[in-house]
Design a protein around this motif. Structure first.
Motif, PDB file in Angstrom:
ATOM      1  N   PHE A   9     -20.903  -9.239 -47.747  1.00 15.36           N
ATOM      2  CA  PHE A   9     -19.685  -8.511 -48.211  1.00 15.36           C
ATOM      3  C   PHE A   9     -18.549  -9.358 -48.911  1.00 15.36           C
ATOM      4  O   PHE A   9     -18.720 -10.512 -48.397  1.00 15.36           O
ATOM      5  CB  PHE A   9     -18.971  -7.712 -47.233  1.00 15.36           C
ATOM      6  CG  PHE A   9     -19.966  -6.787 -46.591  1.00 15.36           C
ATOM      7  CD1 PHE A   9     -20.112  -5.556 -47.082  1.00 15.36           C
ATOM      8  CD2 PHE A   9     -20.308  -6.731 -45.181  1.00 15.36           C
ATOM      9  CE1 PHE A   9     -20.666  -4.558 -46.744  1.00 15.36           C
ATOM     10  CE2 PHE A   9     -20.938  -5.875 -44.591  1.00 15.36           C
ATOM     11  CZ  PHE A   9     -21.354  -4.502 -45.483  1.00 15.36           C
ATOM     12  N   PHE A  26     -15.160  -2.838 -39.981  1.00 15.97           N
ATOM     13  CA  PHE A  26     -16.881  -2.775 -40.426  1.00 15.97           C
ATOM     14  C   PHE A  26     -17.631  -2.000 -39.391  1.00 15.97           C
ATOM     15  O   PHE A  26     -18.778  -1.585 -39.462  1.00 15.97           O
ATOM     16  CB  PHE A  26     -17.324  -3.711 -40.617  1.00 15.97           C
ATOM     17  CG  PHE A  26     -16.808  -4.454 -42.167  1.00 15.97           C
ATOM     18  CD1 PHE A  26     -17.596  -4.208 -43.301  1.00 15.97           C
ATOM     19  CD2 PHE A  26     -16.157  -5.141 -42.273  1.00 15.97           C
ATOM     20  CE1 PHE A  26     -17.105  -4.640 -44.485  1.00 15.97           C
ATOM     21  CE2 PHE A  26     -15.585  -5.798 -43.338  1.00 15.97           C
ATOM     22  CZ  PHE A  26     -16.167  -5.423 -44.669  1.00 15.97           C
ATOM     23  N   SER A  29     -18.810   1.394 -40.169  1.00 16.48           N
ATOM     24  CA  SER A  29     -19.905   1.498 -41.294  1.00 16.48           C
ATOM     25  C   SER A  29     -21.152   0.738 -40.892  1.00 16.48           C
ATOM     26  O   SER A  29     -22.044   1.387 -41.241  1.00 16.48           O
ATOM     27  CB  SER A  29     -19.062   0.522 -42.293  1.00 16.48           C
ATOM     28  OG  SER A  29     -17.967   1.006 -42.904  1.00 16.48           O
ATOM     29  N   TYR A 130     -22.746   6.004 -45.754  1.00 18.61           N
ATOM     30  CA  TYR A 130     -22.411   4.558 -45.174  1.00 18.61           C
ATOM     31  C   TYR A 130     -21.614   3.899 -46.430  1.00 18.61           C
ATOM     32  O   TYR A 130     -20.685   3.273 -46.024  1.00 18.61           O
ATOM     33  CB  TYR A 130     -23.752   4.031 -45.101  1.00 18.61           C
ATOM     34  CG  TYR A 130     -23.513   2.471 -45.265  1.00 18.61           C
ATOM     35  CD1 TYR A 130     -22.983   1.416 -44.171  1.00 18.61           C
ATOM     36  CD2 TYR A 130     -24.043   1.850 -46.377  1.00 18.61           C
ATOM     37  CE1 TYR A 130     -22.774   0.203 -44.472  1.00 18.61           C
ATOM     38  CE2 TYR A 130     -24.233   0.214 -46.658  1.00 18.61           C
ATOM     39  CZ  TYR A 130     -23.202  -0.487 -45.457  1.00 18.61           C
ATOM     40  OH  TYR A 130     -23.129  -1.777 -45.627  1.00 18.61           O
ATOM     41  N   LEU A 134     -17.284   2.202 -45.943  1.00 18.86           N
ATOM     42  CA  LEU A 134     -16.733   0.749 -46.168  1.00 18.86           C
ATOM     43  C   LEU A 134     -15.472   0.644 -46.400  1.00 18.86           C
ATOM     44  O   LEU A 134     -14.735   1.564 -47.305  1.00 18.86           O
ATOM     45  CB  LEU A 134     -17.758   0.208 -47.392  1.00 18.86           C
ATOM     46  CG  LEU A 134     -19.226  -0.231 -46.839  1.00 18.86           C
ATOM     47  CD1 LEU A 134     -19.957  -0.685 -48.081  1.00 18.86           C
ATOM     48  CD2 LEU A 134     -19.429  -1.009 -45.816  1.00 18.86           C
ATOM     49  N   VAL A 138     -13.613  -4.092 -49.761  1.00 21.98           N
ATOM     50  CA  VAL A 138     -14.899  -4.644 -50.409  1.00 21.98           C
ATOM     51  C   VAL A 138     -15.058  -4.480 -51.617  1.00 21.98           C
ATOM     52  O   VAL A 138     -15.102  -3.508 -52.105  1.00 21.98           O
ATOM     53  CB  VAL A 138     -15.962  -3.746 -49.332  1.00 21.98           C
ATOM     54  CG1 VAL A 138     -17.464  -4.228 -49.939  1.00 21.98           C
ATOM     55  CG2 VAL A 138     -15.948  -4.307 -47.807  1.00 21.98           C
ATOM     56  N   GLN A 141     -21.018  -6.245 -52.975  1.00 21.88           N
ATOM     57  CA  GLN A 141     -21.992  -6.288 -51.920  1.00 21.88           C
ATOM     58  C   GLN A 141     -23.313  -6.777 -52.072  1.00 21.88           C
ATOM     59  O   GLN A 141     -23.695  -6.697 -53.573  1.00 21.88           O
ATOM     60  CB  GLN A 141     -22.060  -4.762 -51.489  1.00 21.88           C
ATOM     61  CG  GLN A 141     -21.025  -4.101 -51.070  1.00 21.88           C
ATOM     62  CD  GLN A 141     -21.091  -2.498 -50.813  1.00 21.88           C
ATOM     63  OE1 GLN A 141     -21.889  -2.194 -50.014  1.00 21.88           O
ATOM     64  NE2 GLN A 141     -20.256  -1.718 -51.571  1.00 21.88           N
TER      65      GLN A 141
END
Length: 267
Positions: A9, A26, A29, A130, A134, A138, A141
């Motif tokens: 991340f 997180f 997530s 999912y 996040l 972020v 990724q």
């Protein structure tokens, strides 16, 4: 050695600049990432096993798919990049040659579905959940899956273009089970039903709650308008056949209570 999944991340979410991963940001997530892995495994099993009943009981995950887990193996220095090992818990009843091969297939498919979903191509609803979970900080990724030095899948991306899926409308379903709990005035009025595959809390009228109380220790049949907020239509002792309603009464009910709806549908 097992199959490994490295997740990287980057962005301005608190902690990332210090190469740390916040559980507050997180934690949920990462739980959804595991759920996506298990649901992906369930889909693979549904295609691989010669069992027409697999996965039909209320959409539950198979016990075999739940045996897959992600264990944190390492975190690279200088980066918020945890590496997980996909493992299988003891107890599988699968008649497959290799659970390792199954794990490789699952993690590879998971990364492929991540790549599809981030581009707005529907592939896996659990992966989409999912990605939506996040934290906003972020910005980039990367997901890399490998085993024994062989890279199975590697995808890197920044901005997401997730598909906007319209909410499904409520549908009328018949449930068989037991009454788990009820609520009544002065609080919320509801009935909670437990079936063989799920537990559902339905809003209910005071009259429906009163009707349900004598049925607490019996098997019941219930009609539920199943949606984001389930509501009870009727509930009966499962051993008692439903009453027969004369056709004249049905027609009169439609005429008086559903006239506007029928007019709109007729247009």
């Amino acid at each position: 050695m097992g199959v490994k999944l490295k997740v990287t991340f980057d962005g301005d979410e608190p902690g990332l600049a210090q190469h740390r991963l916040s559980l507050s940001s997180f934690g949920e997530s990462l739980k959804l990432l595991l759920s996506a892995l298990q649901r992906t495994a369930s889909g693979i099993l549904a295609s691989a096993l010669d069992d027409t009943e697999y996965g039909t009981k209320g959409g539950r995950l198979a016990a075999e798919a739940k045996l897959l887990d992600l264990e944190l193996a390492s975190i690279e220095q200088g980066s918020a990049a945890p590496t997980f090992v996909c493992v299988a818990r003891p107890g599988s009843q699968l008649h497959l040659q290799s659970f390792d091969t199954f794990g490789e297939q699952t993690v590879q498919r998971l990364v492929q579905d991540l790549d599809a979903e981030r581009q707005g191509r529907p592939a896996n609803a659990s992966v989409r959940r999912y990605l939506r979970s996040l934290p906003a900080g972020v910005r980039a990724q990367r997901y890399t899956a490998w085993t024994n030095g062989t890279v199975l899948a590697d995808v890197q991306f920044g901005e997401l273009s997730l598909l906007e899926v319209p909410a499904q409308g409520a549908r009328l379903v018949k449930l068989l089970g037991r009454i788990l709990s009820v609520g009544f005035d002065p609080g919320a009025s509801y009935i909670t039903l437990k079936t063989s595959s799920r537990t559902v809390r339905c809003s209910a009228s005071s009259e429906q709650v009163e009707r349900a109380l004598p049925l607490r220790h019996k098997d019941v049949a219930a009609a539920v308008l199943d949606g984001q907020k389930p509501s009870l239509v009727w509930i009966l002792d499962a051993a008692t056949p439903p009453p027969r309603v004369p056709i004249e009464s049905t027609i009169e009910h439609l005429r008086t209570n559903w006239a506007e709806t029928m007019r709109i549908l007729a247009q």
